[in-house]
Enzyme design. Structure first.
Site, PDB file in Angstrom:
ATOM      1  NE  ARG A 176      -0.701  11.956   1.938  1.00 34.82           N
ATOM      2  CZ  ARG A 176      -1.592  12.729   2.199  1.00 34.82           C
ATOM      3  NH1 ARG A 176      -2.541  12.404   3.116  1.00 34.82           N
ATOM      4  NH2 ARG A 176      -1.924  13.447   1.076  1.00 34.82           N
ATOM      5  CG  HIS A 230       3.647   6.548  -3.214  1.00 36.62           C
ATOM      6  ND1 HIS A 230       2.802   7.321  -2.183  1.00 36.62           N
ATOM      7  CD2 HIS A 230       3.972   7.545  -3.960  1.00 36.62           C
ATOM      8  CE1 HIS A 230       2.678   8.472  -2.233  1.00 36.62           C
ATOM      9  NE2 HIS A 230       3.294   8.627  -3.501  1.00 36.62           N
ATOM     10  CE1 TYR A 288      -2.013   8.464  -9.559  1.00 32.85           C
ATOM     11  CE2 TYR A 288      -3.191  10.467  -8.258  1.00 32.85           C
ATOM     12  CZ  TYR A 288      -2.180   9.457  -8.410  1.00 32.85           C
ATOM     13  OH  TYR A 288      -1.510   9.036  -7.292  1.00 32.85           O
ATOM     14  CG  HIS A 344      -3.691  14.726  -3.718  1.00 31.67           C
ATOM     15  ND1 HIS A 344      -3.706  14.199  -4.766  1.00 31.67           N
ATOM     16  CD2 HIS A 344      -2.665  14.045  -3.137  1.00 31.67           C
ATOM     17  CE1 HIS A 344      -3.064  13.281  -5.028  1.00 31.67           C
ATOM     18  NE2 HIS A 344      -2.084  13.188  -4.290  1.00 31.67           N
ATOM     19  NE  ARG A 381      -0.971   8.592  -1.575  1.00 31.11           N
ATOM     20  CZ  ARG A 381      -2.029   9.571  -0.979  1.00 31.11           C
ATOM     21  NH1 ARG A 381      -3.274   8.878  -0.447  1.00 31.11           N
ATOM     22  NH2 ARG A 381      -2.208  10.653  -1.242  1.00 31.11           N
ATOM     23  CE  LYS A 422       2.432  14.210   3.185  1.00 24.51           C
ATOM     24  NZ  LYS A 422       2.895  14.643   1.663  1.00 24.51           N
TER      25      LYS A 422
END
Length: 306
Positions: free
Chosen positions: A145, A251, A286, A277, A254, A176
């Site tokens: 990120r 992004h 994806y 994730h 990414r 995160k």
């Protein structure tokens, strides 16, 4: 505003959210409070109908359904907190329908476009060019990120084998929710970072000791390059590489990293881990992207031609 401060403190202490997530919650709550003030409403005495009026107000200002849903989620969590603290007994958001939206497939760059971008950046031997080349190589090699990329510390990516250290091919990053994950980078990224490290001192402001610890130091308040500054530099490089800067962002790089891995046969669970994730469903977007590409490829099948 006192209750909002208490709520944000709770999020910081109990949910281990990132600073950016906390700021997002804060903005949503302040926007909601401003709306209530204009309507002369009190947060402790509003009805579900008041919330529906607020949602209509957001939609009338051309806010996307996804953004509205995020705001609703924030306000719902806020009222759950108020109930838990006995400030109110009613959650006016509980029976509100969420606006529907279509999952937009992520935009990606082709491998040729990535090569064009990297080729342009590798030709710029100014300190700024060498730094940008290292950052783009690292981002595309790792799928970080942008907030993780700019805030990397020297200790995150260097070994202690020599006095200056060597660039790690494998290192860990705190993502995160303060979740640590392993990052693997390729040889080209290692070389570009090593080249950058040789001139990194140009960007170090010794009067500000805070920036000494970061891989990409800056005079910015945080001590490292801001996300916004990196995005501007990236778009500028895209322009010089004859690419449309409107279709390039950190992004999107990414997304390109993940999509190209999947194209190359990488397992979806591996990609999930690399991207950080929490839920596999986030990574599955994806696979839909790949299906779209396959459908387009099939248009070139001889039996599809008249």
């Amino acid at each position: 505003m006192e209750f909002i401060s208490q709520f944000l403190e709770m999020l910081l202490a109990e949910r281990a959210l990132s600073k950016n997530s906390i700021l997002s919650y804060k903005r949503d709550l302040f926007d909601f409070q401003n709306y209530l003030a204009k309507q002369r409403l009190s947060e402790l005495n509003i009805t579900t109908e008041n919330v529906r009026d607020w949602i209509e107000y957001l939609a009338s200002n051309d806010l996307q359904a996804r953004s509205i849903n995020r705001k609703i989620s924030t306000i719902k969590s806020y009222y759950e907190f108020l109930i838990s603290e006995n400030h109110t007994a009613f959650n006016p958001v509980l029976n509100v329908d969420l606006p529907k939206y279509q999952n937009k497939l992520p935009e990606i760059l082709s491998i040729d476009q990535i090569k064009s971008l990297l080729e342009y950046c590798s030709q710029d031997n100014s300190p700024e060019g060498i730094r940008l080349n290292a950052m783009i190589h690292l981002l595309y090699a790792s799928g970080l990120r942008v907030s993780e990329l700019v805030s990397l510390k020297l200790t995150d990516i260097l070994t202690n084998k020599t006095s200056k250290g060597e660039v790690r091919k494998i290192f860990s990053v705190l993502g995160k929710g303060n979740k640590e994950r392993v990052i693997v980078i390729n040889e080209q990224a290692v070389i570009s970072i090593a080249k950058y490290l040789a001139i990194r001192d140009v960007f170090v402001n010794k009067a500000k000791p805070k920036n000494l610890i970061y891989l990409f130091p800056s005079s910015a308040l945080a001590g490292y390059m801001t996300r916004q500054n990196f995005a501007i530099l990236l778009k500028s490089a895209a322009l010089y590489a004859n690419l449309n800067p409107e279709h390039i962002s950190p992004h999107i790089l990414r997304h390109s990293f993940a999509s190209h891995l999947l194209e190359g046969g990488a397992d979806l669970r591996v990609i999930q881990g690399l991207l950080g994730h929490a839920d596999i469903s986030t990574t599955q977007i994806y696979t839909h992207l790949q299906t779209n590409h396959l459908k387009k490829a099939l248009l070139h099948h001889p039996l599809n031609k008249n």
